[in-house]
Every structure is written in structure tokens, then in C-alpha cells.
Design a protein around this motif. Structure first.
Motif, short mmCIF file in Angstrom:
data_model
loop_
_atom_site.label_atom_id
_atom_site.label_comp_id
_atom_site.label_asym_id
_atom_site.label_seq_id
_atom_site.Cartn_x
_atom_site.Cartn_y
_atom_site.Cartn_z
N PHE A 134 52.59 5.11 22.35
CA PHE A 134 54.05 5.05 22.51
C PHE A 134 54.57 3.65 22.29
O PHE A 134 54.03 2.69 22.85
CB PHE A 134 54.43 5.49 23.93
CG PHE A 134 54.09 6.92 24.24
CD1 PHE A 134 54.98 7.94 23.95
CD2 PHE A 134 52.87 7.25 24.82
CE1 PHE A 134 54.67 9.27 24.22
CE2 PHE A 134 52.54 8.56 25.09
CZ PHE A 134 53.44 9.57 24.80
N ARG A 135 55.63 3.56 21.51
CA ARG A 135 56.24 2.26 21.23
C ARG A 135 57.76 2.35 21.27
O ARG A 135 58.34 3.42 21.10
CB ARG A 135 55.89 1.79 19.81
CG ARG A 135 54.44 1.64 19.50
CD ARG A 135 53.95 2.79 18.67
NE ARG A 135 52.48 2.80 18.53
CZ ARG A 135 51.81 2.03 17.70
NH1 ARG A 135 52.45 1.20 16.92
NH2 ARG A 135 50.50 2.06 17.65
N ARG A 136 58.37 1.18 21.44
CA ARG A 136 59.79 1.02 21.16
C ARG A 136 59.84 0.36 19.79
O ARG A 136 59.59 -0.84 19.67
CB ARG A 136 60.46 0.15 22.24
CG ARG A 136 61.96 0.04 22.07
CD ARG A 136 62.65 1.18 22.77
NE ARG A 136 63.99 1.41 22.27
CZ ARG A 136 64.75 2.43 22.64
NH1 ARG A 136 64.30 3.30 23.52
NH2 ARG A 136 65.94 2.59 22.14
N PHE B 138 44.50 -8.65 18.24
CA PHE B 138 43.78 -7.72 17.37
C PHE B 138 43.01 -6.71 18.22
O PHE B 138 42.52 -7.04 19.30
CB PHE B 138 42.82 -8.48 16.45
CG PHE B 138 43.51 -9.07 15.25
CD1 PHE B 138 43.60 -8.35 14.07
CD2 PHE B 138 44.10 -10.33 15.33
CE1 PHE B 138 44.26 -8.89 12.97
CE2 PHE B 138 44.76 -10.87 14.23
CZ PHE B 138 44.83 -10.14 13.05
N HIS B 139 42.93 -5.46 17.73
CA HIS B 139 42.25 -4.40 18.47
C HIS B 139 41.87 -3.29 17.51
O HIS B 139 42.39 -3.21 16.39
CB HIS B 139 43.15 -3.87 19.59
CG HIS B 139 44.44 -3.31 19.06
ND1 HIS B 139 45.50 -4.12 18.71
CD2 HIS B 139 44.82 -2.04 18.77
CE1 HIS B 139 46.48 -3.37 18.25
NE2 HIS B 139 46.10 -2.10 18.26
N GLY B 140 40.97 -2.42 17.96
CA GLY B 140 40.54 -1.29 17.14
C GLY B 140 39.73 -0.31 17.97
O GLY B 140 39.60 -0.47 19.19
N LEU C 52 39.92 -3.38 13.12
CA LEU C 52 40.75 -4.34 13.87
C LEU C 52 42.09 -4.54 13.19
O LEU C 52 42.16 -4.74 11.97
CB LEU C 52 40.02 -5.69 13.97
CG LEU C 52 38.86 -5.80 14.95
CD1 LEU C 52 38.29 -7.22 14.92
CD2 LEU C 52 39.27 -5.42 16.38
N HIS C 53 43.14 -4.48 13.97
CA HIS C 53 44.50 -4.66 13.44
C HIS C 53 45.41 -5.20 14.53
O HIS C 53 45.04 -5.21 15.70
CB HIS C 53 45.05 -3.31 12.94
CG HIS C 53 45.26 -2.31 14.03
ND1 HIS C 53 44.24 -1.51 14.52
CD2 HIS C 53 46.36 -1.97 14.76
CE1 HIS C 53 44.70 -0.74 15.48
NE2 HIS C 53 46.00 -1.00 15.66
N GLN C 54 46.59 -5.64 14.13
CA GLN C 54 47.66 -5.97 15.09
C GLN C 54 48.74 -4.93 14.93
O GLN C 54 48.96 -4.41 13.83
CB GLN C 54 48.28 -7.33 14.76
CG GLN C 54 47.39 -8.52 15.02
CD GLN C 54 48.05 -9.79 14.49
OE1 GLN C 54 48.29 -9.93 13.29
NE2 GLN C 54 48.35 -10.71 15.38
N ASP C 55 49.47 -4.62 16.01
CA ASP C 55 50.63 -3.74 15.93
C ASP C 55 51.84 -4.64 15.79
O ASP C 55 52.28 -5.24 16.78
CB ASP C 55 50.75 -2.87 17.19
CG ASP C 55 49.69 -1.80 17.25
OD1 ASP C 55 48.63 -1.98 16.64
OD2 ASP C 55 49.92 -0.79 17.92
N ARG C 56 52.36 -4.75 14.56
CA ARG C 56 53.46 -5.70 14.37
C ARG C 56 54.57 -5.13 13.49
O ARG C 56 55.35 -5.87 12.91
CB ARG C 56 52.93 -7.04 13.86
CG ARG C 56 52.05 -7.00 12.64
CD ARG C 56 51.60 -8.41 12.28
NE ARG C 56 52.66 -9.36 12.49
CZ ARG C 56 52.52 -10.62 12.94
NH1 ARG C 56 51.33 -11.10 13.21
NH2 ARG C 56 53.55 -11.39 13.09
FE FE Z 1 47.14 -0.48 17.48
#
Ligand code: FE
Ligand code: MD6
Length: 216
Positions: free
Chosen positions: A212-214, A189-191, A133-137
Motif C-alpha cells: 500500500f502506498r500514497r 534498497f530492498h527485495g 533489489l530496488h528502491q520505491d521511488r
Molecule cells: Fe518495493
């Protein structure tokens, strides 16, 4: 497709809502899968998969690489985006046009018409690999959504809440599914649960995820 009563199939809805701003577009990438995998081969020739090390000193079970102007990396000093592949010393390979087109189209279908990615993190899972589990930050502006494409073996996406301790919901992600998430769900949070063994007809014993991210 299952049959409930003869001649009345149960059709999976094309768009499923996970939470406010977060959606699964079932099979959205399937018509382009051959083109995506061919473009992926060229990216991998330039910047191969590798097991990055977390700041805590552990090699990740998921192998990663990137394409686009910015690539997500982790090492003993932390997590960040960098324009250079530390393994080759060269810029990450350019984002293939078919990647960018798919990500933009998926975001638009989910209600984010202005999304233009500058980073694509590529994850490879073999049976037994998992992503805790993590956040994309690490991205600069959380107003942009994230678009995530699943290819190959199916996986269980763990989708939690704003706190690490929130019990996650579980969603099956299969070949061609695209997750788009942003808005009020952007920092959940997700994983990915431990990948089960199996054999996919084109990818064999692996799952590939394009995220994909900006970033900049
Ligand atoms: Fe992620
Ligand atoms: C994966 N995905 O599906 C890992 N992050 O292999 C992610 O960590 C992810 O799918 C942010 C948004 C969507 C994702």
C-alpha cells in the motif's frame, strides 16, 4: 511458540524494528486474512495477475496487479503509476474497504497515524520467483510510509541501505506479517529472495504481497 524452560515460552515481540522508521508487525493481518482473501478474489476477477515487462525487456518472475485510484506498472517505456489497467483499458478495481482499513491501522500502530493509501500493488510469487533489489521511488511524496502485507508461503525480505551496493540484512516474513516503513528508511534498497517451495494451508504454493502506498 518455543519453550526455553517448561512453562516459560519465548514470545516473539509483536513489533520488530528493522531500522529507524521501518518495522515488522508480526501477525498483524492474521485476524483479517479470510476477509482479505475474499476481497482479493473480486479484485483479481476484474484485473487478473500478469507478468509485466521491465524497461530492459524482461518479463518479471513476480506476477502483479493493482487496486485503488492509482496502479504501479512497468513496460518498455518505464515505471509509473496509472489510473487505468493497460490490459483491460478500464480503471483499476476500487480498493476494498478491508484493505484500506488494515493498511491505515498498521501504519498508525507503527507511528504513522495520517496514512491513507490510494494505491495497492498486489504481487504473487510462486516457488522460484524473486524480486531484485530496488528502491520505491515512483511515489510523489516520500513523506508517506509504505505498508506491505505478506500472505501465504514465507519469504526472505532483503533489506539493504541507501546504496545498491550496501549488503542487505535478511528478515523472514510469514503469513499475516505486516511491514511498515517510512521516514529515514523510505528509500532503502530492498527485495525478496527466491521463494522456496512449500505448501501453505490456505494459499497453497504461493506468496501474495499487498503493498500500500500514497502514490498521488
Ligand atoms: Fe518495493
Ligand atoms: C514484497 N515488497 O514483499 C515486495 N516495497 O513482495 C516490496 O517491494 C516493498 O514490502 C516497499 C516497502 C515494502 C515492501
Amino acid at each position: 511458540m518455543r519453550d526455553l524452560f517448561e512453562g516459560h515460552p519465548i514470545v516473539e515481540p509483536a513489533i520488530e524494528t528493522m531500522s529507524e522508521g521501518a518495522f515488522i508487525l508480526r501477525g498483524f493481518a492474521k485476524p483479517q486474512d479470510g476477509e482479505l482473501l475474499q476481497a482479493l478474489d473480486d479484485v483479481l476477477t476484474a484485473s487478473p495477475f500478469r507478468h509485466m515487462v521491465t524497461p530492459g525487456g524482461y518479463a518479471m518472475s513476480v506476477a502483479m496487479t493493482n487496486c485503488g485510484a492509482a496502479g504501479w506498472i512497468t513496460d518498455r517505456t518505464g515505471y509509473r503509476y496509472d489510473g487505468t489497467d493497460p490490459q483491460t483499458g478500464l480503471p483499476w478495481p476500487a480498493m476494498p474497504h478491508c484493505f484500506e482499513a488494515l493498511a491505515s491501522a498498521a501504519a498508525a500502530a507503527a507511528g504513522y497515524p495520517a496514512f491513507r493509501p490510494d494505491a495497492c500493488l498486489i504481487n504473487r510469487y510462486v516457488p522460484g520467483a524473486r524480486l531484485s533489489l530496488h528502491q520505491d521511488r515512483n511515489e510523489r511524496d516520500f513523506a508517506h510510509p509504505i505498508v506491505s502485507v505478506s500472505l501465504g508461503l514465507p519469504a526472505t525480505f532483503l533489506f539493504g541501505g541507501p546504496k545498491r551496493s550496501d549488503t542487505p540484512s535478511r528478515f523472514a516474513l510469514r503469513h499475516g506479517d505486516v511491514v511498515v516503513w517510512g521516514g529515514p528508511s523510505r528509500l532503502r534498497f530492498h527485495g525478496i529472495a527466491e521463494l522456496k517451495d512449500g505448501e501453505h494451508e490456505t494459499l497453497g504454493r504461493q506468496r501474495i504481497n499487498l503493498t500500500f502506498r500514497r502514490a498521488l
